[in-house]
Design a protein around this motif. Sequence first.
Motif, PDB file in Angstrom:
ATOM      1  N   TYR A  41       0.854  -1.181   0.000  1.00 23.45           N
ATOM      2  CA  TYR A  41       0.000   0.000   0.000  1.00 23.45           C
ATOM      3  C   TYR A  41       0.895   1.238   0.000  1.00 23.45           C
ATOM      4  O   TYR A  41       2.050   1.179   0.399  1.00 23.45           O
ATOM      5  N   GLN A  89       0.857   5.326   1.338  1.00 23.95           N
ATOM      6  CA  GLN A  89       0.183   6.321   2.177  1.00 23.95           C
ATOM      7  C   GLN A  89       0.841   7.666   1.947  1.00 23.95           C
ATOM      8  O   GLN A  89       1.962   7.904   2.381  1.00 23.95           O
ATOM      9  N   LEU A 136       3.877   0.975   2.472  1.00 22.33           N
ATOM     10  CA  LEU A 136       3.596   0.012   3.527  1.00 22.33           C
ATOM     11  C   LEU A 136       3.428  -1.384   2.948  1.00 22.33           C
ATOM     12  O   LEU A 136       2.781  -1.569   1.923  1.00 22.33           O
ATOM     13  N   PHE A 180       0.988  -5.165   9.498  1.00 20.62           N
ATOM     14  CA  PHE A 180       1.712  -4.163   8.731  1.00 20.62           C
ATOM     15  C   PHE A 180       3.147  -4.008   9.213  1.00 20.62           C
ATOM     16  O   PHE A 180       3.439  -4.102  10.415  1.00 20.62           O
ATOM     17  N   GLY A 181       4.036  -3.700   8.279  1.00 13.58           N
ATOM     18  CA  GLY A 181       5.370  -3.251   8.617  1.00 13.58           C
ATOM     19  C   GLY A 181       5.344  -1.765   8.961  1.00 13.58           C
ATOM     20  O   GLY A 181       4.304  -1.109   8.877  1.00 13.58           O
ATOM     21  N   SER A 182       6.507  -1.250   9.342  1.00 11.78           N
ATOM     22  CA  SER A 182       6.609   0.156   9.735  1.00 11.78           C
ATOM     23  C   SER A 182       6.716   1.099   8.544  1.00 11.78           C
ATOM     24  O   SER A 182       6.646   2.308   8.717  1.00 11.78           O
ATOM     25  N   ARG A 193       4.173   5.050  14.468  1.00 14.27           N
ATOM     26  CA  ARG A 193       4.078   3.601  14.598  1.00 14.27           C
ATOM     27  C   ARG A 193       3.276   3.036  13.449  1.00 14.27           C
ATOM     28  O   ARG A 193       2.537   3.732  12.772  1.00 14.27           O
ATOM     29  N   GLY A 194       3.418   1.745  13.221  1.00 13.06           N
ATOM     30  CA  GLY A 194       2.700   1.106  12.129  1.00 13.06           C
ATOM     31  C   GLY A 194       1.230   0.905  12.449  1.00 13.06           C
ATOM     32  O   GLY A 194       0.788   1.089  13.583  1.00 13.06           O
ATOM     33  N   LEU A 195       0.476   0.513  11.429  1.00  6.96           N
ATOM     34  CA  LEU A 195      -0.941   0.239  11.626  1.00  6.96           C
ATOM     35  C   LEU A 195      -1.142  -1.032  12.438  1.00  6.96           C
ATOM     36  O   LEU A 195      -0.463  -2.037  12.219  1.00  6.96           O
TER      37      LEU A 195
END
Lengths: 114, 114
Positions: free
Chosen positions: A35, A37, A91, A105-107, B42-44
């Motif tokens: 994704y 953002q 992401l 999710f990763g950072s 921070r990540g989701l």
Amino acid sequence: GAGVSQSPSNKVTEKGKDVELRCDPISGHTALYWYRQSLGQGLEFLIYFQGNSAPDKSGLPSDRFSAERTGGSVSTLTIQRTQQEDSAVYLCASSPFGGNEKLFFGSGTQLSVL
Amino acid sequence: AQSVAQPEDQVNVAEGNPLTVKCTYSVSGNPYLFWYVQYPNRGLQFLLKYITGDNLVKGSYGFEAEFNKSQTSFHLKKPSALVSDSALYFCAVREKTNAGKSTFGDGTTLTVKP
């Protein structure tokens, strides 16, 4: 590792250069997602891999974007001839099977194109 | 095609008051629905999901959401807000018959004031 790992965490590049972003999903997860953002925007779907099936590339914004997943694990998102509008947080997420499973999710990788 | 709308960019509530973050969705068939939270830097993180069954879903940190099929809504709620709930909240939908990509809303920034 215990979670989704993305590298690099930050990438600054010049307009026109190519970049590669890496994602290591959680071991055993067959579904992998990318994704994007952008500042002040929601999550924009890019591409989805599920096992050995053909990936869903319907979200890739242009032919400058491509992604592959080797051996059903690590994935690389490549952006060729970067443009300033490509600047965003990219992401990666994985889930055990897709379907009704939640995403992990990763950072993210913060990409800045100068 | 599937889509998600989060009509409020920003929600402000006082600590101790109830909070609602709104989400409506559009899918061709039956949906899987999710809420995720993104804390600063921070990540989701996954909060809760609706798959089937009881329309009221309970999740992490005291949050809950109610699936309303007739209104195609999945609003996030909490009876008593905490300052630490301040974050960016995303609603997501995935079609059951296309258990691939999740479509996310643009996000709602929740600010809880002491």
